[in-house]
Design a protein around this motif. Sequence first.
Motif, short mmCIF file in Angstrom:
data_model
loop_
_atom_site.label_atom_id
_atom_site.label_comp_id
_atom_site.label_asym_id
_atom_site.label_seq_id
_atom_site.Cartn_x
_atom_site.Cartn_y
_atom_site.Cartn_z
N SER A 243 0.83 -1.20 0.00
CA SER A 243 0.00 0.00 0.00
C SER A 243 0.87 1.25 0.00
N VAL A 244 1.94 1.23 0.79
CA VAL A 244 2.87 2.36 0.79
C VAL A 244 3.52 2.52 -0.58
N VAL A 245 3.90 1.38 -1.18
CA VAL A 245 4.50 1.41 -2.52
C VAL A 245 3.51 1.97 -3.53
N LEU A 246 2.24 1.56 -3.42
CA LEU A 246 1.22 2.08 -4.33
C LEU A 246 1.09 3.59 -4.18
N TYR A 247 1.09 4.08 -2.97
CA TYR A 247 1.03 5.53 -2.73
C TYR A 247 2.20 6.23 -3.40
N ARG A 248 3.37 5.62 -3.28
CA ARG A 248 4.55 6.24 -3.89
C ARG A 248 4.52 6.16 -5.41
N VAL A 249 3.94 5.09 -5.95
CA VAL A 249 3.77 5.00 -7.40
C VAL A 249 2.87 6.14 -7.89
N LEU A 250 1.79 6.36 -7.16
CA LEU A 250 0.87 7.44 -7.54
C LEU A 250 1.51 8.82 -7.40
N LYS A 251 2.48 8.93 -6.49
CA LYS A 251 3.20 10.20 -6.30
C LYS A 251 4.33 10.37 -7.32
N GLY A 252 4.59 9.33 -8.11
CA GLY A 252 5.63 9.43 -9.14
C GLY A 252 7.04 9.26 -8.62
N HIS A 253 7.21 8.47 -7.54
CA HIS A 253 8.52 8.36 -6.92
C HIS A 253 9.48 7.43 -7.65
N PHE A 254 8.97 6.50 -8.44
CA PHE A 254 9.83 5.46 -9.01
C PHE A 254 10.12 5.70 -10.47
N THR A 255 11.25 5.18 -10.92
CA THR A 255 11.60 5.19 -12.33
C THR A 255 11.74 3.76 -12.81
N PRO A 256 11.73 3.52 -14.12
CA PRO A 256 11.85 2.14 -14.60
C PRO A 256 13.13 1.44 -14.17
N ASP A 257 14.19 2.19 -13.92
CA ASP A 257 15.48 1.57 -13.57
C ASP A 257 15.75 1.54 -12.08
N HIS A 258 15.11 2.39 -11.31
CA HIS A 258 15.42 2.50 -9.88
C HIS A 258 14.12 2.52 -9.07
N HIS A 259 13.82 1.38 -8.47
CA HIS A 259 12.57 1.25 -7.71
C HIS A 259 12.71 0.11 -6.69
N PHE A 260 13.77 0.16 -5.91
CA PHE A 260 14.00 -0.97 -5.00
C PHE A 260 12.91 -1.11 -3.95
N ALA A 261 12.27 -0.02 -3.53
CA ALA A 261 11.19 -0.15 -2.56
C ALA A 261 10.11 -1.08 -3.09
N PHE A 262 9.80 -0.95 -4.37
CA PHE A 262 8.84 -1.86 -5.00
C PHE A 262 9.39 -3.28 -5.01
N GLU A 263 10.63 -3.44 -5.40
CA GLU A 263 11.21 -4.78 -5.50
C GLU A 263 11.30 -5.45 -4.14
N GLY A 264 11.70 -4.70 -3.11
CA GLY A 264 11.81 -5.27 -1.78
C GLY A 264 10.47 -5.77 -1.27
N ALA A 265 9.41 -4.96 -1.46
CA ALA A 265 8.08 -5.39 -1.05
C ALA A 265 7.61 -6.59 -1.86
N ALA A 266 7.99 -6.64 -3.15
CA ALA A 266 7.60 -7.77 -3.99
C ALA A 266 8.30 -9.05 -3.54
N TRP A 267 9.60 -8.94 -3.19
CA TRP A 267 10.31 -10.11 -2.66
C TRP A 267 9.58 -10.67 -1.44
N TYR A 268 9.21 -9.77 -0.55
CA TYR A 268 8.55 -10.17 0.68
C TYR A 268 7.22 -10.86 0.37
N TRP A 269 6.46 -10.30 -0.57
CA TRP A 269 5.15 -10.87 -0.90
C TRP A 269 5.29 -12.26 -1.51
N HIS A 270 6.26 -12.43 -2.40
CA HIS A 270 6.49 -13.75 -3.00
C HIS A 270 6.95 -14.75 -1.95
#
Length: 286
Positions: A243-270
């Motif tokens: 949910s925090v990652v989604l909020y940051r996506v909507l705020k435009g925080h991530f780029t296609p090459d640099h988005h470890f917050a998304f990746e870290g949460a995805a690792w945890y979910w998997h």
Amino acid sequence: MSSQNAAAPYYFVPGPSRWPLMAGLSMLVTMIGASAWVNDVSWGPAANIIGILGTITVLYFWFGDAIKESEGGLYSQRIDHSYRWSMSWFIFSEVMFFGAFFGALFYARSISMPWLGDLDHKFIWPDFVPAWGGATPAGTVQEFHTMGPFPIPTINTALLLTSGVTLTIAHHALRAGHRAQTAIFLFLTILLGAIFMGFQAYEYHHAYTELNLKLTSGIYGSTFFMLTGFHGFHVTMGAIMLSVVLYRVLKGHFTPDHHFAFEGAAWYWHFVDVVWLGLYVVVYWL
């Protein structure tokens, strides 16, 4: 982490922070409150809740500082490596955490149960039947029914597996620069996790009210609720992270090459998905 700056320091070192001390104190209060609570001390519940709220507050501001540092361009590639190693070791510690509970389940069911049912122990527990679930020494545990794999556990398995697919689609969309598609599939992942938790809450209510299966229902009840309960807690934490990652996506925080917050949460979910598959087979089927 969403952005990197080639001109950033070789390795960014933040200034002195009050958050580590406050986190330690709030977690200490949490554990003292929990210990007092289970021992029926009157102030235990209040102390536990205060500690939990304090921990959540500290995490909110501490992670907020890290996000500001990242968005301010203070992080280099070495910081990215540090985050990746840190998340990897954290997930490894979670593997060991669940490994201990799976080990306890294996020992109780495959070693202790046959051992207590052998001829020597018939003199101690003459009414004991070495069967997993429901069969206990007379008068020690109330009779209960075990939990099968249908229908809720199987539905929950489908929900978590589907959530892994939607999260992967969201990740590929982010890497392709499709922010709207990323947000949609990330939201679907969170929604599937919330539905999973709703079904698990219903399953617990069914267990307590209709099956008489409780945390106090012998070793079966304790291992069942500890394993599925801690997994449910991890699903909740994972949904909050996403949910925090989604909020940051909507705020435009991530780029296609640099988005470890998304990746870290995805690792945890998997990881949570994989643990559930083990639970589904070992706890509900075997």
